[in-house]
Write an enzyme that holds these catalytic residues in place. Structure first.
Site, PDB file in Angstrom:
ATOM      1  N   ASP A  66      -7.161   4.932  -3.949  1.00  0.00           N
ATOM      2  CA  ASP A  66      -7.006   5.782  -2.758  1.00  0.00           C
ATOM      3  C   ASP A  66      -8.399   6.028  -2.184  1.00  0.00           C
ATOM      4  O   ASP A  66      -9.335   6.321  -2.925  1.00  0.00           O
ATOM      5  CB  ASP A  66      -6.345   7.097  -3.193  1.00  0.00           C
ATOM      6  N   ASN A  74      -8.877   8.117   0.769  1.00  0.00           N
ATOM      7  CA  ASN A  74      -8.993   9.312   1.609  1.00  0.00           C
ATOM      8  C   ASN A  74      -8.376  10.569   0.998  1.00  0.00           C
ATOM      9  O   ASN A  74      -8.106  11.537   1.694  1.00  0.00           O
ATOM     10  CB  ASN A  74      -8.381   9.046   2.994  1.00  0.00           C
ATOM     11  N   ASP A  77      -5.422  11.308  -0.056  1.00  0.00           N
ATOM     12  CA  ASP A  77      -4.026  11.722   0.154  1.00  0.00           C
ATOM     13  C   ASP A  77      -3.136  11.334  -1.034  1.00  0.00           C
ATOM     14  O   ASP A  77      -1.915  11.523  -0.989  1.00  0.00           O
ATOM     15  CB  ASP A  77      -3.465  11.154   1.474  1.00  0.00           C
ATOM     16  N   ASP A  91      -4.688   2.631  -0.721  1.00  0.00           N
ATOM     17  CA  ASP A  91      -4.698   2.108   0.643  1.00  0.00           C
ATOM     18  C   ASP A  91      -5.643   0.908   0.764  1.00  0.00           C
ATOM     19  O   ASP A  91      -6.304   0.530  -0.204  1.00  0.00           O
ATOM     20  CB  ASP A  91      -5.083   3.223   1.628  1.00  0.00           C
ATOM     21  N   ASP A 147       3.618 -10.450   0.599  1.00  0.00           N
ATOM     22  CA  ASP A 147       4.969 -10.274   0.096  1.00  0.00           C
ATOM     23  C   ASP A 147       5.874 -10.133   1.311  1.00  0.00           C
ATOM     24  O   ASP A 147       5.661  -9.252   2.142  1.00  0.00           O
ATOM     25  CB  ASP A 147       5.003  -8.990  -0.744  1.00  0.00           C
ATOM     26  N   ASP A 153      10.494 -12.253  -1.173  1.00  0.00           N
ATOM     27  CA  ASP A 153      11.270 -11.252  -1.905  1.00  0.00           C
ATOM     28  C   ASP A 153      12.775 -11.465  -1.727  1.00  0.00           C
ATOM     29  O   ASP A 153      13.242 -11.659  -0.606  1.00  0.00           O
ATOM     30  CB  ASP A 153      10.875  -9.873  -1.340  1.00  0.00           C
ATOM     31  N   GLU A 173      11.246 -15.331  -5.220  1.00  0.00           N
ATOM     32  CA  GLU A 173      11.871 -14.519  -6.259  1.00  0.00           C
ATOM     33  C   GLU A 173      13.262 -15.125  -6.403  1.00  0.00           C
ATOM     34  O   GLU A 173      14.175 -14.809  -5.649  1.00  0.00           O
ATOM     35  CB  GLU A 173      11.941 -13.051  -5.811  1.00  0.00           C
ATOM     36  N   HIS A 199       5.498  -5.300 -10.426  1.00  0.00           N
ATOM     37  CA  HIS A 199       5.876  -3.947  -9.996  1.00  0.00           C
ATOM     38  C   HIS A 199       7.339  -3.622 -10.295  1.00  0.00           C
ATOM     39  O   HIS A 199       7.758  -2.485 -10.104  1.00  0.00           O
ATOM     40  CB  HIS A 199       5.615  -3.823  -8.496  1.00  0.00           C
ATOM     41  N   ASP A 200       8.124  -4.615 -10.700  1.00  0.00           N
ATOM     42  CA  ASP A 200       9.525  -4.362 -11.056  1.00  0.00           C
ATOM     43  C   ASP A 200       9.725  -4.287 -12.566  1.00  0.00           C
ATOM     44  O   ASP A 200      10.865  -4.263 -13.040  1.00  0.00           O
ATOM     45  CB  ASP A 200      10.423  -5.483 -10.510  1.00  0.00           C
TER      46      ASP A 200
END
Ligand code: GLC
Ligand code: CA
Length: 587
Positions: A55, A57, A59, A63, A132, A234, A288, A362-363
């Site tokens: 990150d 900034n 939040d 990013d 992706d 995907d 995929e 990520h899955d």
């Protein structure tokens, strides 16, 4: 033959600092690259989940500027290509897999200017970029859907699949992210139901519509003309539907995704996409894919001119109880059977096409917890063993961010700590059926995908240096001891082992193109195989257990040389210590 067909090993300057680990140089000036050599077969892909990388900034959300600030780190890993999870405009209900505008950047991640800067920064460092692309469905906040859902007269109505309510209830379709498991959602303004294989905020796009396909190809060219180097497609296996909407065939009962991956025009579309877009660029594409060898092979058989690579699920979904959502078998997984799965797929791709190798994304949960051992005693050595595995198999390796420092599952106790739509949907379903929620949450500590989405652990400062604010998903408290900064200083760290293994693979065509053969298939503890190219042979020995084990082979190891090993005092031999891994050059 010109020398461009030969690879010569050079000194591994990068590793000069790690004496105790410094790899031997294989003698390989006799091993030529095969004639079907391709850059994407040689590439090592590293996946960055932008939301969780850095990150910039405060939040709490990773990013693009954050990734830019870590470019030198990415370069120091020696990886060739970055796969970026979706960065397009999105309401983020499925973390970017619900796209509301394909040609702009998600506000939380910043803007196109930063994207261009990131692309340039990566290219300047000779790192390519995979985008992706989610085109089976979009977001219900996409302008196309907003217009379509307002009126049947909309020019975008046919961009989606509809069932007019005057025909009664639509024929049952199962949904992956829907609590009721129903893939049709009623829309009042048009008095019709729209189809969503995933959640109701992810309406499926109507690929049967040529205008929609042309629109997608145009959008793909927009990104390719910017200079990106490929697409990860995907859920692409689901894009074609039988729009006569027959009843779901009984033979697929309990396995609807397999039916969804058998649409009548799926491969016509892949070939059209190749003709209209991919064939015009020097890029890589990966699907995929879903299903058995025959199905997956269709995407990558070069004669069919579709895509370059596909990843499959049989090995990664191994070891779960049948008929339940990712519920790990308490007995663990059977290594002998798992090896057979790899053997089947690796042999298939030796005939045709090209495979991929991954243990996490990520899955998936963290590979260390799922396939290795995250106890303090074995976490480092088993992380290194798994890295040796991924990078010595035949097929392009896809390596997930954070695994290079051996991050483990966070193992949330409470459902409120989770963010993931997949988990929340399944939790609600278990609850609705009056199922055992405690048991469900215990299982999810091993298998849930949020385990793999916790932020990168950069250093021992607050939140692992990921953010100065409140992270969108909790940082794993292990960051105090498992982080990049600490591992940079230690020549024997998991991180420096990864860097070394990357160089070993990159410089050794035997590990990339060599034939693959399982050794001692029935061994319940050791995963062993050879890689052979011309006269060159490597033997890879991996102990997947916490106890010592012996490999049974007639191969002569008396003159073997260790190219890399995860114990600093590795010696060629048939007995392996807990989680020991080594790559031997056989003579
Ligand atoms: C793919 C993605 C996954 C996403 C789903 C729906 O499986 O990898 O993260 O939730 O598609 O787009
Ligand atoms: Ca941010």
């Amino acid at each position: 033959m010109s020398d461009k067909f030969f690879w010569f090993i050079t000194t591994l300057a990068l590793l000069a600092g790690c004496q105790s680990l410094s790899p031997k140089q294989p003698n390989q000036d006799t091993s030529a690259k095969p004639t079907d050599a391709q850059w994407w077969k040689e590439a090592l892909v590293y996946q960055v989940y932008p939301r969780s990388f850095q990150d910039s900034n405060g939040d709490g959300v990773g990013d693009l500027k954050g990734i830019i600030s870590r470019l030198d780190y990415l370069s120091s890993l020696g990886v060739d290509m970055i796969w970026l999870n979706p960065v397009y405009a999105s309401p983020n209900k499925d973390n970017g897999y619900d796209i509301s505008d394909y040609q702009s950047i998600m506000k939380e991640f910043s803007n196109m200017e930063d994207f261009d800067a990131l692309l340039k920064g990566l290219h300047d460092r000779k790192i390519k970029v995979f985008m992706d692309l989610v085109v089976n469905h979009c977001s219900n906040e996409h302008e196309w859907f907003k217009s379509a859902a307002a009126s049947r007269e909309s020019p975008y109505y046919n961009y989606f699949h509809w069932w007019p309510a005057e025909k009664g209830k639509p024929p049952y379709r199962w949904s992956i992210f829907d609590e009721k498991g129903d893939a049709w959602e009623y829309n009042k303004a048009t008095n019709s139901y729209y189809l969503h294989y995933f959640s109701d905020f992810q309406p499926d796009l109507n690929w049967e519509n040529l205008i929609l396909r042309q629109e997608i190809y145009k959008m793909m060219r927009f990104w390719l003309d910017k200079g990106i180097d490929g697409f990860r497609l995907d859920a692409i296996a689901f894009c074609s539907k039988d729009t006569t909407w027959p009843p779901l065939p009984e033979e697929y009962k309990g396995n609807w995704p397999m039916y969804y991956a058998s649409g009548p025009h799926l491969h016509d579309y892949m070939q059209e996409m190749n003709r209209e877009v991919f064939s015009k660029y020097n890029i890589a594409t990966v699907a995929e894919a879903m299903g058995d060898v025959d199905r997956v092979m269709k995407f990558v058989d070069p004669e069919r001119k579709e895509l370059n690579m596909a990843y499959y699920f049989e090995a990664i979904d191994f070891g779960y109880l049948p008929n339940e959502y990712k519920m790990p078998d308490p007995k663990g997984y059977d290594l002998v059977q798992w090896k057979k799965v790899y053997a089947k797929w690796t042999d298939a791709f030796a005939q045709k096409g090209w495979g991929t190798m991954y243990l996490a994304n990520h899955d998936q949960p963290r590979m260390l917890t799922r396939w290795g051992n995250d106890s303090p005693e074995f976490r480092d050595v088993s992380s290194k063993m798994l890295t040796t595995f991924i990078l010595s198999m035949r097929g392009t390796p896809y390596y997930y961010f954070g695994d290079e420092i051996g991050m483990s599952n966070i193992k949330f106790d409470r459902v409120e700590e989770y963010n993931d739509i997949e988990l929340l949907t399944n939790y609600a379903q278990v609850k609705a059926k009056g199922g055992d929620l405690k048991r469900f949450l215990e299982g999810m500590k091993i298998s849930s995908r949020d385990n793999g989405r916790t932020p990168m652990q950069w250093d021992a400062t607050a939140n692992g240096g990921f953010t100065t604010g409140t992270p969108w998903l909790k940082v794993n408290p292990e960051y105090a001891t498992v982080n990049v900064a600490l591992q940079e200083k230690d020549p024997n760290s998991v991180l420096n082992y990864f860097r070394k293994m990357v160089q070993v693979r990159k410089k050794d065509p035997v590990l990339i193109y060599g034939d693959w053969q399982l050794v001692d298939a029935e061994n319940p503890a050791i995963f062993a195989y050879t890689r052979t190219l011309d006269t060159q042979k490597r033997l890879i020995l991996l102990n997947f257990k916490a106890t010592s084990a012996e490999v049974n082979t007639t191969l002569d190891l008396s003159n073997a040389q260790v190219l890399i090993g995860n114990y600093t005092d590795a010696k060629p031999g048939k007995s392996l210590r807990p989680y020991e891994a080594m790559i031997l050059e056989l003579k």
